[in-house]
Design an enzyme around this catalytic site. Structure first.
Site, PDB file in Angstrom:
ATOM      1  N   MET A   1       0.816  -1.322   0.176  1.00 20.11           N
ATOM      2  CA  MET A   1      -0.049  -0.218   0.268  1.00 20.11           C
ATOM      3  C   MET A   1       0.882   1.298  -0.018  1.00 20.11           C
ATOM      4  SD  MET A   1      -3.371  -0.917   1.933  1.00 20.11           S
ATOM      5  CE  MET A   1      -2.786  -0.630   3.766  1.00 20.11           C
TER       6      MET A   1
ATOM      7  N   GLU B   1      11.963  -0.172   4.923  1.00 19.63           N
ATOM      8  CA  GLU B   1      12.944  -1.368   4.786  1.00 19.63           C
ATOM      9  C   GLU B   1      12.259  -2.831   4.885  1.00 19.63           C
ATOM     10  OE1 GLU B   1      16.215  -1.904   4.282  1.00 19.63           O
ATOM     11  OE2 GLU B   1      16.721   0.206   3.842  1.00 19.63           O
TER      12      GLU B   1
ATOM     13  N   HIS C   1       9.207  -3.409   3.167  1.00 20.62           N
ATOM     14  CA  HIS C   1       8.916  -3.519   1.888  1.00 20.62           C
ATOM     15  C   HIS C   1      10.263  -3.842   1.069  1.00 20.62           C
ATOM     16  CE1 HIS C   1       6.034  -0.699   3.187  1.00 20.62           C
ATOM     17  NE2 HIS C   1       4.863  -1.604   2.815  1.00 20.62           N
TER      18      HIS C   1
ATOM     19  N   GLN D   1     -10.476  -2.528   2.124  1.00 20.70           N
ATOM     20  CA  GLN D   1     -10.010  -3.299   3.386  1.00 20.70           C
ATOM     21  C   GLN D   1      -9.927  -2.578   4.635  1.00 20.70           C
ATOM     22  OE1 GLN D   1      -6.005  -4.171   1.538  1.00 20.70           O
ATOM     23  NE2 GLN D   1      -5.199  -3.888   3.626  1.00 20.70           N
TER      24      GLN D   1
ATOM     25  N   GLY E   1       4.951 -10.306   4.264  1.00 17.89           N
ATOM     26  CA  GLY E   1       5.648 -10.032   5.407  1.00 17.89           C
ATOM     27  C   GLY E   1       5.039 -10.753   6.498  1.00 17.89           C
TER      28      GLY E   1
HETATM   29  P1  AMP Z   1       1.623  -3.098   3.395  1.00 16.15           P
HETATM   30  O1  AMP Z   1       2.330  -1.979   2.522  1.00 16.15           O
HETATM   31  O2  AMP Z   1       1.495  -2.555   5.088  1.00 16.15           O
HETATM   32  O3  AMP Z   1       0.214  -3.498   2.965  1.00 16.15           O
HETATM   33  O4  AMP Z   1       2.753  -4.068   3.264  1.00 16.15           O
HETATM   34  C1  AMP Z   1       3.141  -4.738   2.026  1.00 16.15           C
HETATM   35  C2  AMP Z   1       3.757  -5.825   2.571  1.00 16.15           C
HETATM   36  O5  AMP Z   1       4.679  -5.486   3.316  1.00 16.15           O
HETATM   37  C3  AMP Z   1       3.004  -6.891   3.369  1.00 16.15           C
HETATM   38  O6  AMP Z   1       3.294  -8.278   2.821  1.00 16.15           O
HETATM   39  C4  AMP Z   1       3.574  -6.806   4.631  1.00 16.15           C
HETATM   40  O7  AMP Z   1       3.502  -7.911   5.589  1.00 16.15           O
HETATM   41  C5  AMP Z   1       5.008  -6.451   4.373  1.00 16.15           C
HETATM   42  N1  AMP Z   1       5.287  -5.694   5.510  1.00 16.15           N
HETATM   43  C6  AMP Z   1       4.998  -4.475   6.258  1.00 16.15           C
HETATM   44  N2  AMP Z   1       5.970  -4.203   7.091  1.00 16.15           N
HETATM   45  C7  AMP Z   1       6.847  -5.181   7.237  1.00 16.15           C
HETATM   46  C8  AMP Z   1       8.138  -5.377   7.932  1.00 16.15           C
HETATM   47  N3  AMP Z   1       8.354  -4.482   9.180  1.00 16.15           N
HETATM   48  N4  AMP Z   1       8.866  -6.081   7.733  1.00 16.15           N
HETATM   49  C9  AMP Z   1       8.559  -7.179   6.751  1.00 16.15           C
HETATM   50  N5  AMP Z   1       7.635  -6.982   5.913  1.00 16.15           N
HETATM   51  C10 AMP Z   1       6.667  -6.044   6.136  1.00 16.15           C
END
Ligand code: AMP
Length: 296
Positions: A30, A35, A37, A61, A147
């Site tokens: 999103m 780091e 990502h 969502q 993640g």
């Molecule tokens: P988001 O942009 O928050 O929807 O996250 C996109 C992807 O990045 C998802 O698969 C998250 O689980 C992963 N992610 C977010 N934060 C972290 C983190 N601190 N460490 C590893 N992966 C992450």
């Protein structure tokens, strides 16, 4: 790197690359990249010929409009990071294109989504599984990267892929943390100065669980109570849940065991944060640290 906002154009690009036998890795996000990502991008880069990163703040969502509107957005910076990390295609679809007038079809994983974040954010996972299915259909990736930070999300997506015979390998990568243990999250940007420090108590409460488990405590209620105490001491009182669950079924466990996951969601100011740890992983970490003489 090519930035694409049209679904049709991305589908054409993907079809051509597939025809050439290229393997495609997808990193759905999103945006407001950090780091965490980037660790997913790097792994995708290592394992695939082509890396697609999507940035889409998915309205369906979010169960609160204010959360959707205040979600951090910074596309210029994200674009520069993707370019630097070797992303091939940056997919930035518009809401109107992803959800056309009359959109009315959803993908729902039952059971697993009633618990943890599903209980406090009704409809959240239906939005996630629907958008991820759409992204899988548009990109047709060989592999998709998620993640561990969003632990329940990874379990739900893996179940969906299995149940619907989706032809994609789902990989879960470890949580990347700040120096004080706070899990990186786009939402951390929304924390005010004092709150940022307070937020590290989430990690400390997980460490507490890890330590109790390592010292032989198996009573989940006792572990959870101590975690509440850690959060309370830090001034965190609005706690959506702290729970100890089975890694796959997400069923609550009365007795802690290796491989179980301790997961929590709590509010720091106006920001809802989540985090988790697996006990197996943590005990081996603990042993390794003891061996090295590191104080934990
Ligand atoms: P988001 O942009 O928050 O929807 O996250 C996109 C992807 O990045 C998802 O698969 C998250 O689980 C992963 N992610 C977010 N934060 C972290 C983190 N601190 N460490 C590893 N992966 C992450």
């Amino acid at each position: 790197m090519e930035t694409i906002d049209s679904i049709k154009r991305l589908e054409e690009r993907m079809a051509r690359l597939k025809g050439q036998g290229k393997e495609i890795g997808l990193v759905p996000t999103m945006g407001a990249l950090h780091e965490g990502h980037l660790s997913l991008i790097r792994r995708a880069r290592d394992e695939n010929d082509v890396v697609v990163l999507s940035i889409f703040v998915n309205p369906i969502q979010f169960n609160r409009k204010d959360d959707y509107l205040s979600y951090p957005r910074n596309q210029d910076r994200d674009k520069a990071l993707c370019f630097r990390e070797g992303v091939d295609f940056l997919f930035v679809p518009k809401v109107e294109e992803m959800y056309q007038e009359g959109f009315s079809t959803y993908v729902e994983v039952e059971g697993l989504t009633d618990r943890l974040c599903g209980a406090s954010r009704p409809g959240h996972f239906r939005g996630v599984t629907t958008v991820v299915t759409k992204l899988f259909n548009i990109v047709r990736p060989d592999r998709a990267y998620f993640g561990q930070k969003d632990f329940q999300q990874t379990v739900v997506i893996k179940r969906m892929v299995r149940d619907l015979n989706l032809n994609v390998e789902v990989l879960t990568l470890p949580t990347i943390r700040e120096a004080d243990g706070l899990a990186l999250s786009s939402r951390n940007q929304l924390l005010r100065q004092g709150e940022r420090q307070v937020a590290s108590a989430l990690y400390r409460s997980l460490l507490e669980a890890r330590e109790l488990f390592a010292f032989g405590i198996r009573d989940s209620r006792r572990i959870i109570q101590q975690m509440h105490d850690v959060l309370h001491k830090a001034g965190i009182f609005r706690i959506d849940y702290i729970t100890l669950v089975d890694l796959e079924s997400l069923e609550e466990l009365e007795g802690a065991r290796a491989g179980a996951v301790v997961a929590l969601a709590a509010w720091v100011g106006n920001v809802r944060l989540i985090d988790n740890m697996t006990l197996e992983e943590v005990t081996s970490q603990l042993k390794a640290r003891h061996k090295l003489g590191v104080n934990v």
